[in-house]
Write a protein that holds these residues in place. Structure first.
Motif, short mmCIF file in Angstrom:
data_model
loop_
_atom_site.label_atom_id
_atom_site.label_comp_id
_atom_site.label_asym_id
_atom_site.label_seq_id
_atom_site.Cartn_x
_atom_site.Cartn_y
_atom_site.Cartn_z
N ARG A 1 38.07 11.86 -39.20
CA ARG A 1 37.49 10.52 -39.30
C ARG A 1 38.52 9.42 -39.06
O ARG A 1 38.17 8.27 -38.89
CB ARG A 1 36.82 10.33 -40.65
CG ARG A 1 35.70 11.32 -40.88
CD ARG A 1 34.75 10.78 -41.92
NE ARG A 1 33.69 11.72 -42.21
CZ ARG A 1 32.51 11.70 -41.61
NH1 ARG A 1 32.28 10.81 -40.69
NH2 ARG A 1 31.59 12.56 -41.92
N LYS A 2 39.81 9.79 -39.11
CA LYS A 2 40.87 8.80 -38.95
C LYS A 2 41.88 9.27 -37.91
O LYS A 2 42.04 10.46 -37.66
CB LYS A 2 41.58 8.55 -40.27
CG LYS A 2 40.67 7.93 -41.31
CD LYS A 2 41.41 7.49 -42.52
CE LYS A 2 40.43 6.83 -43.47
NZ LYS A 2 41.07 6.19 -44.57
N THR A 3 42.56 8.31 -37.30
CA THR A 3 43.59 8.62 -36.31
C THR A 3 44.86 9.08 -37.02
O THR A 3 44.91 9.11 -38.25
CB THR A 3 43.91 7.38 -35.46
OG1 THR A 3 44.47 6.37 -36.31
CG2 THR A 3 42.68 6.84 -34.76
N PRO B 1 40.34 4.15 -38.91
CA PRO B 1 39.06 4.83 -38.69
C PRO B 1 38.75 4.98 -37.19
O PRO B 1 38.86 4.02 -36.42
CB PRO B 1 38.04 3.92 -39.36
CG PRO B 1 38.82 3.04 -40.26
CD PRO B 1 40.18 2.93 -39.69
N ILE B 2 38.36 6.16 -36.79
CA ILE B 2 38.06 6.43 -35.39
C ILE B 2 36.79 5.69 -34.96
O ILE B 2 36.69 5.22 -33.82
CB ILE B 2 37.92 7.95 -35.15
CG1 ILE B 2 39.27 8.62 -35.33
CG2 ILE B 2 37.37 8.25 -33.76
CD1 ILE B 2 39.23 10.12 -35.27
N CYS B 3 35.83 5.53 -35.87
CA CYS B 3 34.56 4.89 -35.51
C CYS B 3 34.76 3.44 -35.08
O CYS B 3 33.96 2.91 -34.31
CB CYS B 3 33.58 4.97 -36.67
SG CYS B 3 34.12 4.15 -38.15
N GLU B 4 35.83 2.80 -35.51
CA GLU B 4 36.08 1.41 -35.12
C GLU B 4 36.82 1.32 -33.78
O GLU B 4 36.91 0.24 -33.21
CB GLU B 4 36.88 0.70 -36.21
CG GLU B 4 36.11 0.53 -37.49
CD GLU B 4 36.91 -0.11 -38.59
OE1 GLU B 4 38.09 -0.47 -38.36
OE2 GLU B 4 36.37 -0.25 -39.70
N LYS B 5 37.36 2.43 -33.29
CA LYS B 5 38.11 2.41 -32.04
C LYS B 5 37.20 2.31 -30.82
O LYS B 5 37.56 1.69 -29.84
CB LYS B 5 38.96 3.69 -31.92
CG LYS B 5 40.08 3.76 -32.92
CD LYS B 5 41.10 2.72 -32.59
CE LYS B 5 42.33 2.89 -33.43
NZ LYS B 5 43.34 1.92 -33.07
N GLY B 6 36.07 2.94 -30.86
CA GLY B 6 35.13 2.86 -29.76
C GLY B 6 35.30 3.96 -28.73
O GLY B 6 36.28 4.72 -28.73
N GLU B 7 34.33 4.04 -27.84
CA GLU B 7 34.30 5.09 -26.83
C GLU B 7 35.43 4.93 -25.82
O GLU B 7 35.99 5.91 -25.34
CB GLU B 7 32.95 5.03 -26.10
CG GLU B 7 32.73 6.15 -25.13
CD GLU B 7 31.37 6.08 -24.49
OE1 GLU B 7 31.20 6.70 -23.43
OE2 GLU B 7 30.48 5.42 -25.04
#
Length: 86
Positions: free
Chosen positions: A45-47, A52-58
């Motif tokens: 879930r985190k780099t 957070p990975i979800c905030e990084k985007g595609e």
């Protein structure tokens, strides 16, 4: 209630769709069915830096080395689980 008194039981009312029309009938309405097979795949879930990975985007997943590694790792876990099933 009159029918219930005469018959001695409550007559069930059906509500659905018809064969050739969709407004009235006793066939169930169409609903999507989601089926999942196999064990869940655990993804981070985190780099590496704790973000957070979800905030990084595609775009981050496609363009950065760390994102590409995560996608490749997830794909290999998915393929391993898929081969285990079959």
């Amino acid at each position: 209630r009159l029918l219930q008194k005469k018959l001695g039981f409550a007559f069930p009312l059906f509500h659905g769709r018809g064969i050739f029309q969709y407004h009235f009938g006793i066939i169930p309405h169409r609903k999507p069915i989601k089926v999942v097979f196999g064990n869940p795949i655990q993804l981070p879930r985190k780099t590496r830096h704790g973000e957070p990975i979800c905030e990084k985007g595609e775009r981050w997943l496609c363009e950065t080395d760390e994102g590409k590694e995560l996608v490749q790792a997830a794909h290999s876990m998915y393929m391993t689980e898929l081969q285990r099933l079959y």
